[in-house]
Design an enzyme around this catalytic site. Structure first.
Site, PDB file in Angstrom:
ATOM      1  CG  ASP A 261       9.305  -0.505   5.354  1.00 28.88           C
ATOM      2  OD1 ASP A 261      10.023  -1.182   6.137  1.00 28.88           O
ATOM      3  OD2 ASP A 261       8.340  -1.098   4.838  1.00 28.88           O
TER       4      ASP A 261
ATOM      5  CG  HIS B  11     -11.831   0.229   9.437  1.00 31.10           C
ATOM      6  ND1 HIS B  11     -11.436  -0.315  10.671  1.00 31.10           N
ATOM      7  CD2 HIS B  11     -11.120  -0.233   8.306  1.00 31.10           C
ATOM      8  CE1 HIS B  11     -10.433  -1.171  10.292  1.00 31.10           C
ATOM      9  NE2 HIS B  11     -10.053  -1.147   9.048  1.00 31.10           N
TER      10      HIS B  11
ATOM     11  N   GLY C 237     -11.580   1.721   4.352  1.00 26.45           N
ATOM     12  CA  GLY C 237     -10.603   1.425   3.353  1.00 26.45           C
ATOM     13  C   GLY C 237     -10.967   0.292   2.443  1.00 26.45           C
ATOM     14  CB  ALA C 238     -11.752  -3.246   2.596  1.00 25.76           C
TER      15      ALA C 238
ATOM     16  CB  CYS D 117      -6.063   5.030   5.631  1.00 23.28           C
ATOM     17  SG  CYS D 117      -6.609   6.508   5.091  1.00 23.28           S
ATOM     18  CB  ALA D 118      -2.368   1.768   8.305  1.00 24.18           C
ATOM     19  NE  ARG D 119      -4.034  -3.921  10.468  1.00 20.65           N
ATOM     20  CZ  ARG D 119      -4.361  -4.030   9.113  1.00 20.65           C
ATOM     21  NH1 ARG D 119      -4.701  -3.019   8.439  1.00 20.65           N
ATOM     22  NH2 ARG D 119      -3.992  -5.194   8.483  1.00 20.65           N
TER      23      ARG D 119
ATOM     24  CB  ILE E  22      -0.854  -0.078   1.232  1.00 18.18           C
ATOM     25  CG1 ILE E  22      -1.940  -1.163   1.045  1.00 18.18           C
ATOM     26  CG2 ILE E  22      -1.684   1.541   1.398  1.00 18.18           C
ATOM     27  CD1 ILE E  22      -2.902  -1.506   2.394  1.00 18.18           C
TER      28      ILE E  22
ATOM     29  CD  GLU F 212     -11.875   0.774  13.603  1.00 18.84           C
ATOM     30  OE1 GLU F 212     -12.397  -0.151  12.902  1.00 18.84           O
ATOM     31  OE2 GLU F 212     -11.249   1.545  13.024  1.00 18.84           O
TER      32      GLU F 212
END
Length: 522
Positions: free
Chosen positions: A171, A279, A281-282, A230-232, A152, A261
């Site tokens: 990273d 949430h 994102g998907a 927008c990850a965790r 991502i 959540e």
């Protein structure tokens, strides 16, 4: 065979299941959860999403269950350990929502630059024409710091480059060329990210990444910085970010994920300089269709026994695998997971050396070792894709058999990076897992709990200084193991009862005799 759909999925997935002539499909997605327990009693496989908790209660009813597919990435609702003990394979769908998550990140970036949601609300709902109020900024020429440059994060980088942003990737677990080949800058200095105009995070949720952005990091940031997540939930400290938003230090927050959540009341909702989404994102038609199709195909393949795509566990079946072998596989995974928390550089090579009867399980030991090693790098690693992921990340692997006169069975894992080699060896002593060597020092300890690794010059008084430092922070020592080498150095493994933060580790590093300090938790 019977497959039960416990939660709603796209019709495309349902159609694939219905075409499988050897599988009876029961769509129980709208069935109350108490009634669902009766339906799954003779199920061979199930497809779930987050509304269905796959816990002890669920599993106690599903006595025939062989496979579970979580139609999505997160498996927080699945008790994987309990499934493993029952020989149930747990699979997820880790990459089907990649593009959806990338595009939502870009939406939050653009919204942050132009206060888009506020301008729309102000005109449509409050009927005000406020051109001057919604003065924005341009993305072109701004620096975007991306924390986590995997599937991502790298795609966000590509799109940000198209918007003429300067992209910096952080990273520690990738080869720098993965960023530089895309025209992005690579850095190992986290402070470089903190100096960016925009910062977005795309990492798994691990002990290392929880609270990655706190008050301390925010203080180092530019005035008017923009943060995106927008990850965790929990990767940014919500309380500290809230204070930054109130003070104006943070210009804008775009967020799709929260620590708890679902959430309908939150301090972020009171602020004008936030864009918040539930949430999603998907949540695209294409993503949901891909997830449903892949989930259906996975459960069919698993029930037929042909393959277990994206399996997150291996069924522990003592009828086929001796218990002593399972214990060595688990030990290998724990040892490599320990190393993964200490190594902060890209991994070049993994060498596994085996002696004794366990050397007949070389492929399994390597696989378990890679799962542990990659767990902090990606949340998508599993026993099926570990070797493939290692290859994709440019990690060379090697397994060899060796003779050892000291132990009946021994597993040694060596990890090579640009800054040197890390080694750890383990065996079973009186049926208990034990590390017997760490970074060249002969030590014996159980790989479990909160562990401080303190390397120092072997001089008098060090143990006392370490003890005093920990006592100052009310940290109780549960166990203290010491090893020495011929170079006048010592390595202590200090197992403690309390959490250890960066402040404590930094104080230990400042002790005169200290050579290196690391922390791991299992």
């Amino acid at each position: 065979m019977k497959a039960v759909i416990c939660d709603p999925i796209h019709p495309a997935g349902v159609e694939i299941l219905k075409k499988a002539k050897d599988i009876e499909v029961v769509d129980a997605s709208k069935t109350p959860k108490d009634e669902l327990l009766k339906i799954i009693e003779d199920a061979d496989g199930v497809i779930t999403r987050s509304p269905t908790p796959v816990d002890e209660k669920f599993l106690s009813h599903a006595k025939k269950l062989k496979a579970i597919v979580r139609a999505g990435v997160g498996v927080d609702n699945v008790d994987i350990e309990a499934c493993s003990k029952r020989g149930i394979v747990v699979m997820n769908i880790p990459t089907a929502n990649t593009l959806a998550a990338v595009e939502l990140t870009m939406a939050h970036l653009l919204t942050a630059a132009r206060s888009f949601t506020n301008a729309v609300w102000n005109l449509k709902k409050e009927h005000e024409w406020n051109r001057e109020k919604w003065l924005g900024i341009e993305l072109a020429g701004k620096k975007l710091g991306i924390i986590g440059f995997g599937n991502i994060g790298s795609r966000v980088g590509i799109r940000a480059k198209a918007l003429e942003m300067d992209v910096i990737a952080y990273d520690p677990y990738i080869d720098p060329s993965k960023a530089t080949d895309l025209g992005c800058k690579y850095t190992t200095d986290f402070d470089e990210i903190l100096k960016c105009d925009f910062i977005t995070i795309h990492t798994p949720k691990t002990p290392e990444t929880i609270n990655m952005i706190t008050k301390k990091e925010i203080e180092k940031m530019k005035d008017g910085v923009v943060l995106i997540n927008c990850a965790r939930g929990g990767l940014y400290n919500e309380n500290d970010v809230y204070e930054g938003l109130k003070s104006g230090k943070i210009r804008w927050l775009g967020i799709d994920v929260f620590e708890k959540e679902p959430v309908t009341e939150h301090p972020f909702f009171e602020l004008e300089n936030t864009s918040v989404t539930p949430h999603i994102g998907a949540n695209t038609k294409e993503s949901q269709q891909r997830i449903a199709i892949q989930a259906a195909e996975a459960i069919i393949e698993a029930l037929r026994g042909s393959s277990y795509p994206n399996a997150l566990n291996l069924p522990i079946n003592t009828a086929n695998t001796p218990e002593w072998v399972i214990k060595y596989l688990e030990l290998a995974q724990k040892m490599s997971y320990l190393l993964s928390q200490i190594i902060k550089k890209p991994i070049k090579k993994v060498k596994v050396s085996l002696s004794g009867d366990i050397s007949n399980e070389e492929k399994s030991v390597l696989t378990f070792s890679l799962v542990g090693l990659l767990k902090n790098i990606t949340d998508n690693v599993n026993y099926v894709n570990a070797l493939v992921l290692a290859e994709e990340k440019g990690i060379e692997t090697e397994v060899k058999k060796e003779k050892n006169e000291t132990y009946k069975n021994l597993v040694q894992i060596k990890v090579l990076t640009d800054e040197g080699e890390y080694s750890i060896s383990g065996t079973m002593l009186e049926n208990h897992p034990r590390v017997v060597e760490f970074k060249g020092f002969d030590l014996e300890f159980e790989p479990k709990g909160k562990m401080i690794f303190f390397k120092n010059t072997d001089v008098p008084g060090v143990i006392g200084e370490v003890g005093m430092t920990l006592a100052k922070h009310n940290i109780n020592i549960a166990d203290f193991r010491l090893g020495r080498n011929k170079e006048g150095q010592a390595m202590a493994v200090i197992i403690v009862d309390n959490d250890v933060n960066e402040e404590v580790l930094n104080e230990l590093k400042k002790l005169k005799a200290a050579l290196s300090v690391a922390y791991a938790e299992i």
